[in-house]
Design a protein around this motif. Structure first.
Motif, short mmCIF file in Angstrom:
data_model
loop_
_atom_site.label_atom_id
_atom_site.label_comp_id
_atom_site.label_asym_id
_atom_site.label_seq_id
_atom_site.Cartn_x
_atom_site.Cartn_y
_atom_site.Cartn_z
N SER A 1 64.88 71.29 20.47
CA SER A 1 64.32 72.43 19.72
C SER A 1 64.17 72.03 18.27
O SER A 1 65.13 71.60 17.63
N TRP B 1 62.68 73.00 14.34
CA TRP B 1 62.24 74.07 13.44
C TRP B 1 60.80 73.84 13.01
O TRP B 1 60.46 72.76 12.52
N GLU C 1 60.28 81.00 6.64
CA GLU C 1 60.05 81.77 7.86
C GLU C 1 59.53 80.80 8.92
O GLU C 1 58.67 79.96 8.62
N GLY C 2 60.01 80.92 10.10
CA GLY C 2 59.53 80.02 11.15
C GLY C 2 60.28 80.27 12.43
O GLY C 2 60.94 81.30 12.59
N ARG C 3 60.25 79.30 13.36
CA ARG C 3 60.95 79.46 14.63
C ARG C 3 61.20 78.09 15.23
O ARG C 3 60.57 77.10 14.83
N PHE C 4 62.11 78.06 16.15
CA PHE C 4 62.37 76.81 16.87
C PHE C 4 61.38 76.68 18.02
O PHE C 4 61.12 77.65 18.75
N VAL C 5 60.82 75.48 18.15
CA VAL C 5 59.92 75.20 19.26
C VAL C 5 60.56 74.11 20.11
O VAL C 5 61.03 73.10 19.56
N GLU D 1 69.25 70.61 18.90
CA GLU D 1 68.53 71.49 17.98
C GLU D 1 68.42 70.81 16.63
O GLU D 1 69.44 70.39 16.05
#
Lengths: 112, 240
Positions: free
Chosen positions: B9, B11, B16-20, B88
């Protein structure tokens, strides 16, 4: 910018901590000793009243607390809130004065 | 036999964002930087990250791996991946994220400057070499902190930096301590003045997260303790 105040406060807090280590140890040992001996409050007051030694010891204890606690409180407030600057310094100083007032009142109460 | 895969995973975004999640084949002796490079080269060409030497010298590839700041080029996947094969990867903490895994290190290095992390020469090229005894206390104190590669792992690990954004941080203070112990340096007092107080060494709580996470096994906590003593003494003498 030189932060003389910060360096001196740090030093004062370490010095008062060293004094507190001694004071707390004596205070706890005396408390345990007094309770084991079955002393009542009146008997304890009988020993502290008029005693310059206990007056000096607890007077010193209160002064060490009044130096140590406000510096620590100031550091905590600086880290945990956005409060900075002169107003915080004055508030911490005021807290120290309050500790001296309340603490010395109690010490004098033991003495008189 | 089916290839063993890792679920990595990463970042994506900035503040602002998200784990992919990406599936990356597991290899022998694979490093965390290898995972990121695989994703960027094979799966997500737009992924931003930073690296240079790949051998633990340049200090540019540090990231947060499974919640801990690490130098990714020298961190083997085997050390960080759980039995479930998940890893991660996030950018370092305590610095603005430019994009994905790349942080803006300007605030970090600005603090080196504020801590006077620059050698202040006292001699000219016509002077003879300054004798520095390898066994002297000062030289040994400098030696203990001199191998810093400026990776910002300690800065990312430090809770005091998170609480007090003005705090100079472990790396800048460690640098100041090594210079304080350099007999050839001529700015000792000015440096102590720069590192003392609420935003400097006296703000350190000695949590030792910096020491725990430093990939070079340096103890900035020890360096900061030295600065606390030296600058408090200087303050007592009225020098700062």
């Amino acid at each position: 910018m030189t932060d003389r105040l910060g360096a001196r406060l740090w030093l004062a807090q370490r010095a008062s901590a060293a004094m507190l280590a001694l004071c707390v140890a004596v205070h706890l040992a005396t408390m345990i000793y007094a309770v084991q001996g079955g002393l009542s409050a009146a008997e304890i007051l009988g020993r502290t009243r008029g005693s310059i030694t206990w007056l000096a010891f607890y007077g010193l204890f209160v002064l060490a607390v009044a130096v140590h606690a406000p510096i620590g409180l100031r550091a905590i407030l600086r880290e945990m809130t956005a409060w900075r600057g002169r107003s915080l310094d004055l508030a911490a100083f005021g807290f120290g004065l309050a500790l001296i007032w309340l603490g010395l009142r109690a010490v004098v109460g033991l003495f008189r | 036999m089916a290839e063993e895969m890792l679920e990595v995973s990463v970042w994506r975004g900035a503040a602002e964002g998200r784990f992919v999640a990406y599936a990356v084949p597991r290899r022998a002796n694979q490093t965390v930087l290898d995972l990121v490079s695989h994703i960027q080269q094979r799966l997500e060409p737009g992924l931003s990250y930073r690296f240079a030497c790949r051998v633990g010298m340049c200090g540019s590839c540090a990231m947060t791996v499974n919640g801990k700041p690490r130098w990714t080029c020298r961190t083997h996947v085997a050390r960080v991946a759980g039995a479930d094969g998940r890893v991660e990867i996030a950018p370092l903490r305590n610095m603005p994220v430019i994009k994905d895994l790349a942080c803006d290190l300007a605030p970090f290095f600005d603090k080196w400057s504020r801590a006077r992390g620059r050698f202040a020469p006292t001699q000219t090229r016509t002077d003879d070499f300054a004798p520095v005894a390898p066994a002297s206390i000062q030289r040994q104190a400098a030696d203990a902190g001199i191998e810093c590669i400026g990776c910002a792992v300690c800065y990312s690990a430090c809770d005091v930096v998170a609480w007090n954004p003005d705090y100079l941080g472990p790396a800048a203070l460690n640098r100041a301590w090594t210079l304080h112990n350099d007999a050839r340096d001529g700015a000792h007092t000015a440096r102590l003045a720069a590192v003392a107080g609420d935003a400097g060494c006296h703000a350190c709580h000695s949590h030792q997260s910096c020491t725990e996470h430093c990939p070079k096994q340096i103890s900035p906590t020890l360096s900061i303790a030295g600065l606390k003593r030296a600058s408090a003494l200087a303050a007592l003498k009225g020098e700062i």
